[in-house]
Design an enzyme around this catalytic site. Structure first.
Site, mmCIF file in Angstrom:
data_model
loop_
_atom_site.group_PDB
_atom_site.id
_atom_site.type_symbol
_atom_site.label_atom_id
_atom_site.label_comp_id
_atom_site.label_asym_id
_atom_site.label_seq_id
_atom_site.Cartn_x
_atom_site.Cartn_y
_atom_site.Cartn_z
ATOM 1 N N GLN A 100 0.849 -1.190 0.000
ATOM 2 C CA GLN A 100 0.000 0.000 0.000
ATOM 3 C C GLN A 100 0.890 1.247 0.000
ATOM 4 O O GLN A 100 0.390 2.366 -0.122
ATOM 5 C CB GLN A 100 -0.887 0.028 1.241
ATOM 6 C CG GLN A 100 -1.826 -1.153 1.362
ATOM 7 C CD GLN A 100 -2.533 -1.160 2.705
ATOM 8 O OE1 GLN A 100 -3.595 -0.545 2.868
ATOM 9 N NE2 GLN A 100 -1.948 -1.849 3.679
ATOM 10 N N HIS A 118 -1.428 1.320 -4.317
ATOM 11 C CA HIS A 118 -1.836 2.726 -4.172
ATOM 12 C C HIS A 118 -0.943 3.670 -4.972
ATOM 13 O O HIS A 118 -0.910 4.869 -4.695
ATOM 14 C CB HIS A 118 -1.828 3.133 -2.691
ATOM 15 C CG HIS A 118 -2.877 2.414 -1.904
ATOM 16 N ND1 HIS A 118 -2.929 2.424 -0.531
ATOM 17 C CD2 HIS A 118 -3.897 1.614 -2.293
ATOM 18 C CE1 HIS A 118 -3.958 1.700 -0.108
ATOM 19 N NE2 HIS A 118 -4.540 1.183 -1.167
#
Ligand code: APR
Length: 244
Positions: A100, A118
């Site tokens: 992430q 992300h």
């Protein structure tokens, strides 16, 4: 709750291992987490700045935040937790690292196959012509940065309320669904869809192992949770799996 040696055995024998990391794995590199102490930036919260609305309202302020984060990350070095995962990748036949994080520290530690859920703080995306450009300028030459087409660049990261890249998410879900061991490291496990991947893995038969400083919503489900710093626990946990 399985014991330390049992987990080491799982990791040493597994053919298919998936790891999901969050900001906690970069904390010991000096990169602030989002929700822990020191996760604030000036008087703003990430939830206020990392959104398309905030960018539309004030691209300069959002870019000042990202310029500050890029400078922090540029000074950071991969820590033993990042390095242990890069070693594990070389030992496990079918290894997938899902992160992430947007800091690029896994790649600098030597991890080859990294699914960036992300996005990437070192990528700029032009809102005018759609150009994706890697840019490591610290500080940025101009704020907000502009494309050669004259269009406005935005950070190449996924903001709250935005869809994750479909191909990356599909690969992450496929890997999770086939994992024998799913290791979740340094994430508060509150942001979707990333937080669903560990449960998808466990529902498909994977052993779920968590490393964190504190309990998360995953802890009750995990087959094992180890409380401590990723930079200290990962090298020890993986030593059985990565020994030549
Ligand atoms: N070792 C292990 N875990 C740690 C360490 C450490 N040294 N330091 C902090 N942690 C843990 C914290 O206990 C917390 O559970 O890491 C987690 C960090 O949580 P967050 O700051 O919420 O980061 P993350 O889970 O990655 O956030 C997910 O939210 O803001 C968005 O897009 C952003 O990718 C981010 C997403």
């Amino acid at each position: 709750m399985a014991e330390w040696e049992t987990i080491q055995g799982w990791l040493a024998e597994a053919e298919r291992v998936v790891v999901l990391t969050g900001a906690g794995i970069s904390a010991e590199s000096g990169v602030p987490t989002f929700r822990g102490a020191g996760g604030l930036w000036r008087q703003h919260r990430p939830e206020d700045l990392a959104t398309p609305e905030a960018f539309a309202r004030g691209p300069r302020l959002v870019w000042e935040w990202y310029d500050w984060r890029r400078a922090r990350v540029a000074k950071a070095e991969p820590n033993p937790g990042h390095l242990a995962l890069a070693q594990l990748e070389r030992r496990v036949p079918d290894f997938t690292l899902i992160t992430q994080n947007v800091d690029g520290l896994h790649q600098r530690a030597g991890s080859q196959r990294v699914l960036k859920l992300h996005g990437d703080i070192w990528t700029l995306h032009c809102l005018g012509c759609g150009l994706e450009e890697t840019n490591h300028d610290v500080p940025l030459r101009e704020i907000p940065p502009r494309c050669s087409c004259g269009g406005l660049f935005r950070p190449g990261v996924i903001w709250f309320g935005e869809a994750l890249p479909a191909d990356v998410l599909r690969h992450a879900m496929e890997a999770a669904a086939h994992a024998q061991v799913f290791l979740v490291v340094g994430t508060s496990a509150v942001v979707q869809p990333a937080a669903s991947l560990p449960l998808l893995a466990q529902q498909n038969g994977a052993k779920l192992v968590e490393i964190n400083l504190e309990e998360t919503p995953l802890s009750a489900q995990a087959d094992a949770s180890f409380w401590g710093k990723a930079g200290e626990l990962l090298p020890r946990l993986l030593e059985a799996a990565v020994k030549p």
